[in-house]
Scaffold this active site. Sequence first.
Site, mmCIF file in Angstrom:
data_model
loop_
_atom_site.group_PDB
_atom_site.id
_atom_site.type_symbol
_atom_site.label_atom_id
_atom_site.label_comp_id
_atom_site.label_asym_id
_atom_site.label_seq_id
_atom_site.Cartn_x
_atom_site.Cartn_y
_atom_site.Cartn_z
ATOM 1 N N CYS A 132 7.125 -88.475 -36.821
ATOM 2 C CA CYS A 132 7.961 -88.759 -35.647
ATOM 3 C C CYS A 132 8.115 -87.541 -34.747
ATOM 4 O O CYS A 132 8.957 -86.668 -35.002
ATOM 5 C CB CYS A 132 9.328 -89.272 -36.099
ATOM 6 S SG CYS A 132 10.404 -89.662 -34.715
ATOM 7 N N CYS A 135 11.557 -87.269 -33.141
ATOM 8 C CA CYS A 135 12.620 -86.773 -34.016
ATOM 9 C C CYS A 135 12.480 -85.276 -34.255
ATOM 10 O O CYS A 135 13.474 -84.562 -34.283
ATOM 11 C CB CYS A 135 12.572 -87.472 -35.378
ATOM 12 S SG CYS A 135 12.271 -89.227 -35.317
ATOM 13 N N ASP A 136 11.264 -84.800 -34.482
ATOM 14 C CA ASP A 136 11.081 -83.452 -35.021
ATOM 15 C C ASP A 136 10.398 -82.457 -34.080
ATOM 16 O O ASP A 136 10.328 -81.271 -34.384
ATOM 17 C CB ASP A 136 10.261 -83.537 -36.325
ATOM 18 C CG ASP A 136 10.991 -84.360 -37.377
ATOM 19 O OD1 ASP A 136 12.225 -84.298 -37.413
ATOM 20 O OD2 ASP A 136 10.318 -85.080 -38.145
#
Length: 308
Positions: A132, A135-136
């Site tokens: 992701c 997300c990261d």
Amino acid sequence: MENVVIIGTGCAGWTAAIYTARANLKPLVLSGTQLGGQLTTTTEVENFPGFPDGVMGPELMGRMQQQAEKFGARVEFKKVDQISKVENGIFELTVGDEVIATKTVIIATGAAPRYLGLENEMSLVGHGVTSCATCDGAFYKDVPVAVVGGGDSACEEATFLTRFASKVYLIHRRDELRASKIMAERALANDKVVPIWDSAITEYLTDDQGEVRAVTLKNLKSDEISELEVKCVFVAIGHVPNSQFVGDLVDLDENGYIIQNPRGTSTKTPGIFAAGDVADHVYRQAITAAGQGCAAAIEAERYLADGE
Ligand code: NAP
């Protein structure tokens, strides 16, 4: 006793919820572990009709939820372990120690990211391996990272990661991208994106903190082995359908996708319907998942009406 339980809260699940709620069936929606499904891990969605300037994935999913709840859908944060059929066409959904009885079920559990299957891979998720970028990505500022894959997801993630990383290696097992032309061109036109063709990661190498520091690459044409320094690997090689819990009330194909009856969302068990990426290995788009959610809702409504 529920009229309809919808399992999943991606585009298919929320659309089924909107339609069944408007049909006054008072649907119960079970969210699973990822409320909002795959679009909550993307950035801008440019191809969902009605949003000429694009819309952020999490915002789109939030709006769908709002719309479903406005019409009376109830949402519970529960993950179904098993579906079984009891007498009189009633289904029982096992959720931990709880059992939920329902007349119909719409399975809209989507798909989960696929990983490479390397030995220490799953233990490195969160330590330099992820699926992701949204997300990261921001954790990897001014350092080199890699994206694996050649599809739309890989290109989208590579383009997104150029906001943070010093360099984004796009590692693909062939010398041609599978991605749509517009996504491929956008990624490859970015100076920070460096494609590495015909190559596969064979090993993740870690530092003494247990974080990824590099990968071993194999050139699949020459068999040449090399080391590439990256702080994070974003794996974008497709998805596996979340169908493991369905048991034998529905048939699965060889890749785990639920088999729907021709021309519809019904399955081999009357009363169980499937919609979206858990059943669709062809289109796999937000809008087609939403379309299937709508179809499943209408079919469930007709099934219930026929039984009365
Ligand atoms: P995908 O289209 O199935 O592409 C997966 C990629 O990973 C392929 O390039 C494949 O290589 C590679 N791959 C598969 N298994 C691999 C392995 N074990 N090792 C190395 N590489 C491997 O998946 P996706 O990119 O996630 O896209 C899924 C669907 O979502 C598509 O329909 C796509 O159009 C859609 N999508 C749309 C958007 C958008 O329009 N905004 C964004 C993301 C996704 P090969 O090419 O060699 O098979």
